[in-house]
Motif scaffolding. Structure first.
Motif, PDB file in Angstrom:
ATOM      1  N   TYR A 102      20.297 118.125   1.435  1.00  0.00           N
ATOM      2  CA  TYR A 102      20.019 117.014   0.538  1.00  0.00           C
ATOM      3  C   TYR A 102      20.706 115.754   1.061  1.00  0.00           C
ATOM      4  N   LEU A 103      19.910 114.723   1.322  1.00  0.00           N
ATOM      5  CA  LEU A 103      20.407 113.465   1.892  1.00  0.00           C
ATOM      6  C   LEU A 103      20.636 112.444   0.777  1.00  0.00           C
ATOM      7  N   ASP A 104      21.793 111.793   0.827  1.00  0.00           N
ATOM      8  CA  ASP A 104      22.111 110.741  -0.145  1.00  0.00           C
ATOM      9  C   ASP A 104      21.444 109.443   0.326  1.00  0.00           C
ATOM     10  N   PRO A 105      20.394 108.973  -0.360  1.00  0.00           N
ATOM     11  CA  PRO A 105      19.657 107.794   0.124  1.00  0.00           C
ATOM     12  C   PRO A 105      20.479 106.504   0.089  1.00  0.00           C
ATOM     13  N   SER A 106      21.533 106.473  -0.708  1.00  0.00           N
ATOM     14  CA  SER A 106      22.364 105.263  -0.783  1.00  0.00           C
ATOM     15  C   SER A 106      23.291 105.134   0.417  1.00  0.00           C
ATOM     16  N   LYS A 107      23.348 106.177   1.247  1.00  0.00           N
ATOM     17  CA  LYS A 107      24.262 106.183   2.396  1.00  0.00           C
ATOM     18  C   LYS A 107      23.524 106.077   3.731  1.00  0.00           C
ATOM     19  N   LEU A 108      22.279 105.682   3.710  1.00  0.00           N
ATOM     20  CA  LEU A 108      21.509 105.554   4.944  1.00  0.00           C
ATOM     21  C   LEU A 108      21.880 104.264   5.675  1.00  0.00           C
ATOM     22  N   HIS A 109      21.894 104.324   6.992  1.00  0.00           N
ATOM     23  CA  HIS A 109      22.115 103.156   7.847  1.00  0.00           C
ATOM     24  C   HIS A 109      20.859 102.953   8.700  1.00  0.00           C
ATOM     25  N   PHE A 110      20.492 101.690   8.911  1.00  0.00           N
ATOM     26  CA  PHE A 110      19.306 101.379   9.721  1.00  0.00           C
ATOM     27  C   PHE A 110      19.687 100.410  10.835  1.00  0.00           C
ATOM     28  N   PHE A 111      19.184 100.689  12.044  1.00  0.00           N
ATOM     29  CA  PHE A 111      19.506  99.873  13.211  1.00  0.00           C
ATOM     30  C   PHE A 111      18.221  99.492  13.946  1.00  0.00           C
ATOM     31  N   ASP A 112      18.204  98.281  14.478  1.00  0.00           N
ATOM     32  CA  ASP A 112      17.084  97.803  15.279  1.00  0.00           C
ATOM     33  C   ASP A 112      16.981  98.654  16.547  1.00  0.00           C
TER      34      ASP A 112
END
Length: 353
Positions: free
Chosen positions: A334-344
């Motif tokens: 189960y992934l916590d969606p509030s803890k996602l990081h996005f990079f170019d």
């Protein structure tokens, strides 16, 4: 005690740019860590601050004083190296006292300073021993005491704990932190060990290929890494990183579509991005709002108080931290969606905070 400032410092060795336009400000009384992989320029930066190297461009300030061309002996700094650098034919007392004698301090002042430095690093009972009678950790304390005895304006440390075994390093880290807190010396510390940096630093500068990528408190760098490199370099076990395509529904990473905040990735619509999530934000138990995916247990690493579970999900291996060992080969994570990081994907820079 004084603050240190670097303004657009560059150092080249032939065609190799070891330090590339580095600007930094270390506050007075701060424990500041230069962190990065081998060859990233952190030790060269430290040597420029010490005066052991001259920059090809840029300036170095101690407070408001420009020390760029000042020799090391005039800067009133102390330096602790990776090697213990203690004289084997001298007793501990004389090793600590040597720089004071060279500088011409009177005997009574030397006595006071040596004993005070020995007290700070807790080696008062070792002053009459020779280095060969000491453990590695004790020898490193002698080197630190010698650096402290001259009351430097700035204390510089170049991977001073790397020659110690793992358990002794943990103890020495705590002692260094206490020592710096008690003395309030401006301290600049070089290491490649991200755990060491997180434990010791008031602020960290992450370096790679001669450049400073991010500066900030350890918790800020951990929770909001400025780039894919910083995200991967900081954290143990390392962050999960995988690619996905931005769609109207979210980021499609193959095994699931990850939701993102409204408008956050609009300019990346149809493009590939890098997604990151730390192992502690991947769980083996459900919580409201978490994203459920299913996979196969690839490896389970027992760390004593917890497990790191590597789960194969599609073409991705996800690391999850868990108090419990998985009971079957097929598991849901189960992934916590509030803890996602996005990079170019092209620049590898963080897309949004």
């Amino acid at each position: 005690m004084v603050g240190v400032r670097l303004e657009h410092v560059t150092k080249r060795y032939g065609k190799v740019v070891a330090v590339d336009d580095v600007s930094l400000e270390v506050k007075e009384g701060e424990f500041f860590v230069l962190l990065g992989p081998s060859g990233c320029g952190k030790t060269t930066t430290l040597r420029i601050i010490a005066g052991l190297e001259e920059p090809d461009e840029g300036r170095v300030f101690f407070g408001e004083e420009d020390v760029t061309r000042l020799p090391p002996g005039k800067r009133k700094i102390s330096m602790v190296f990776q090697s213990y650098a203690v004289w084997p034919h001298m007793k501990v007392y004389d090793n600590i006292a040597l720089p004071l004698k060279v500088q011409g301090y009177p005997p009574e002042e030397i006595e006071r300073r040596v004993r005070e430095a020995a007290r700070l690093v807790q080696i008062e009972d070792l002053l009459d021993r020779y280095p060969q009678q000491l453990s590695g950790g004790q020898r490193q304390r002698v080197a630190v005491a010698r650096a402290l005895a001259v009351t430097p304006r700035v204390l510089l440390m170049d991977e001073p704990l790397s020659n110690l075994d793992a358990l002794l390093r943990v103890q020495a880290r705590a002692e260094l932190k206490r020592l710096q807190r008690d003395t309030r010396l401006t301290t600049i510390y070089v290491t490649h060990d991200q755990v060491e940096a997180m434990v010791l630093a008031d602020r960290v500068a992450v370096m790679n290929r001669g450049r400073v990528l991010q500066v900030g408190p350890p918790e800020e760098i951990y929770s909001k890494p400025s780039s894919r490199f910083v995200a991967h370099f900081i954290g143990s076990p390392p962050i999960n990183l995988f690619e996905g395509t931005v769609t109207p529904r979210g980021v499609d990473v193959g095994f699931v579509v990850l939701p993102v905040g409204a408008g956050s990735l609009e300019e990346y619509s149809g493009k590939r991005v890098i997604v990151g999530i730390r192992p502690e934000d991947v769980h083996l138990t459900a919580s409201p709002g978490f994203i459920e995916v299913e996979g196969s247990v690839w490896v389970t690493e027992n760390l004593g108080g917890e497990y790191v579970v590597l789960v194969s999900v599609g073409d991705v291996i996800l690391r999850a931290r868990s108090r419990e060992k998985p009971e079957s080969e097929r598991v849901k994570v189960y992934l916590d969606p509030s803890k996602l990081h996005f990079f170019d994907k092209e620049t590898e820079a963080r897309i949004f905070s």
